[in-house]
Every structure is written in structure tokens, then in C-alpha cells.
Design a protein around this motif. Sequence first.
Motif, short mmCIF file in Angstrom:
data_model
loop_
_atom_site.label_atom_id
_atom_site.label_comp_id
_atom_site.label_asym_id
_atom_site.label_seq_id
_atom_site.Cartn_x
_atom_site.Cartn_y
_atom_site.Cartn_z
N LYS A 163 -12.31 57.54 -9.76
CA LYS A 163 -12.10 56.98 -11.10
C LYS A 163 -10.62 56.67 -11.34
O LYS A 163 -10.27 55.60 -11.85
CB LYS A 163 -12.62 57.94 -12.17
N ARG A 164 -9.77 57.63 -10.98
CA ARG A 164 -8.33 57.40 -11.15
C ARG A 164 -7.86 56.24 -10.28
O ARG A 164 -6.96 55.48 -10.66
CB ARG A 164 -7.55 58.68 -10.82
N GLY A 165 -8.47 56.10 -9.10
CA GLY A 165 -8.06 55.05 -8.18
C GLY A 165 -8.32 53.64 -8.69
O GLY A 165 -7.63 52.69 -8.31
N THR A 166 -9.31 53.48 -9.58
CA THR A 166 -9.59 52.14 -10.12
C THR A 166 -8.38 51.56 -10.83
O THR A 166 -8.17 50.35 -10.84
CB THR A 166 -10.79 52.17 -11.09
N GLN A 167 -7.55 52.42 -11.42
CA GLN A 167 -6.38 51.95 -12.19
C GLN A 167 -5.31 51.34 -11.29
O GLN A 167 -4.46 50.57 -11.77
CB GLN A 167 -5.80 53.10 -13.00
N GLU A 249 -3.99 57.67 -2.46
CA GLU A 249 -3.61 56.63 -3.42
C GLU A 249 -2.45 55.80 -2.87
O GLU A 249 -2.37 54.59 -3.12
CB GLU A 249 -3.21 57.27 -4.76
N LYS A 250 -1.57 56.44 -2.12
CA LYS A 250 -0.43 55.72 -1.56
C LYS A 250 -0.88 54.65 -0.59
O LYS A 250 -0.29 53.56 -0.52
CB LYS A 250 0.52 56.70 -0.86
N ASP A 251 -1.94 54.91 0.18
CA ASP A 251 -2.46 53.91 1.12
C ASP A 251 -2.91 52.65 0.39
O ASP A 251 -2.67 51.52 0.85
CB ASP A 251 -3.63 54.49 1.92
N ILE A 252 -3.58 52.81 -0.74
CA ILE A 252 -4.01 51.66 -1.53
C ILE A 252 -2.81 50.92 -2.10
O ILE A 252 -2.73 49.68 -2.07
CB ILE A 252 -4.96 52.10 -2.66
N THR A 253 -1.84 51.69 -2.60
CA THR A 253 -0.63 51.09 -3.16
C THR A 253 0.11 50.26 -2.12
O THR A 253 0.58 49.15 -2.42
CB THR A 253 0.30 52.19 -3.72
#
Length: 323
Positions: A163-167, A249-253
Motif C-alpha cells: 500500500k505504501r509503495g503505491t505512493q 522501495e529504493k529499487d522502485i525509486t
Amino acid sequence: MVRYLLRFSYIGTHYRGLQKQTADNFIRNPDTIQGALETALLNILPKPLNGSNLCLSSRTDAGVHALMNTAHVELENKYNKIYDSSDTKKYINHYFKKCGHSIRLLDFIPITHDFHSRRSCKSRTYLYRCMIPRINDEHRIPIPEATHTHFIRSENFDIERAKRGTQLFMGTKDFTTFSARNVTNRKIQYVRALDTFTLEEAQPLMSFDPLSKNFTYWHFICKGKSFLYNQVRRMVGALIALGLGKITEKDITVMLQVPSHSNWNPRITPVPPNGLHLLNVEYDLDELRNCTIPENQEKNLQSENQMQEFQCEKQKQELQLEI
């Protein structure tokens, strides 16, 4: 030549996608949604004098479903008559039922040439449906879910982290990394904007199936003006990998900050198409209302003889529908 806006729904499981696979307008490709629709339009009354070539608003891949997609088509007939919406839907849906197509025509609206199904679109909303087992090693998925829901085979999926990752995807960003390579001479604009992206708990498709109690159900819902090829399936795949602990999250960023087809993280697998549903294609309601041709402004038949001829033709078609 009158333009018509079509709203239609389909289950994409047995089709090779929405768009026809050939540039030849004389080949209908009934194993695609577009080809089946164009073939069905040839069966309406009065018979169209021109080809029924659809202009699609939103393209979906093989296996993807739609609760509501749109297109427009321009048709004319020898009576110079605007097609009746109710009759046309009846003819088209009877054809789909007779041929075993999992497609239904929802609306058939005469519009002016100022309205364009693709260019007039304000936003599109997609839903990706998935399910997570409540107990270890549960693999007996409810059969109604098989064609509409992606099975995440882990009871340890971290919903809150996903959920947090959607942002991370919200706002205007370059989504090159989250799009599949598309062989085309056309220049592609990879900068897109997401209006919303959420992960919400859902219900089973058939709650009376006893197996449905062994799972929780979740919907990824995203809305934006337009999306790239495979963008939704790649974003959801990244969030599922995040929830499974395969990436951070860093990988997505990094994939967003360094946009490149070569920067895709190999620990992520794009989700399969069966869980993806096009929920809606939104238009400005005032614009659509102003561009809709009212029934009382339809063109009259050219002569009394033509009117009688058309009524006879329609009665024959009604008999065929009853059979």
C-alpha cells in the motif's frame, strides 16, 4: 456518414487482444475484440454501405478484460437513416450470443464529428485483482476466480508495505522502465501522470463457493489520462515483489529516477493479464451531451417506398432473432 460512440464490455480470455492483428481493413480478425465487433456491425439493419472500421479509445492485451471500453465508428446506409440505438444493441448482442462471443454492446450513441472516442477521453481507470491464501500451501483456487484473479502464492505477503509503495508512482513521472518495448516508428511519450493508485480489500466473486473463504482478495486501482504498453502490469508486479520482500522501495525509486528499458529489475515479474480489468473510460459529460445527436433530429427516410422497404427488412430480421 454518421459517427457513433460504442460502449462495450468483454472477457478477454479467449481473444488475441482488443486490436486487430492486420492492417488490411477487409480482414475482420474475429479472434480479436475489434474484429468481432466490426463483423457484428455488418449484421445490423439497414446494412451499412461502408466498412465498419472502429477507432478504439483504449487498447488492451490478450487476456485482459473490460467492464467498459469505448470506440467510435462511422456508418451510412442507403436510406440515409440514423441507426436506432435500441435495435442496434439488440442485433449486435444477438449476434455475439449466437457466435459464442464473450462481448456485449452496452451503448450505441449517434454523435457529431466533433467527438472522438480517443482524443476526447479525460481519464481511464484500471483494476488489477489478486488473491492471497489464508493458510499454508493452499492451491485449490475457486474456479470462478481463475480467469479474473492473479494468485499470489504466499501467505506472508506484506499488504501494508505494498500500500505504501503505491505512493511511489503518484504524480507525473517518466515510466520508460515500467513499459514494454514497443516496435514502432512513432515517437512515444513516456512521461505520464497517475491521478490515483490504491490497494483496497475486495470480496470473492462467488462467496458461496466454500473455497473462497481460504483467501483474501485485493484490488490495485489506478486512474490516469493514458497508460503505456504493459505499464499497469509492471507497476503491480513491482508492488507484489515489494510485498513479498524481493525488492525494496529504493529499487522502485531507482527505476523511476533512471528511466530506461535496460533498468528493469530482474527480481520483478510483470503480473499476468488475467487479473487486469479496464473499469471505465471517462469523458466530459457536458461535451458528450452537446455532441450527442438527439433522436428527434434523426434524418427521415428519403421516401415512403424506402420506408416500406426498410420496415419489411426489419421484420425479417426480427423473425431471425426469434429463431
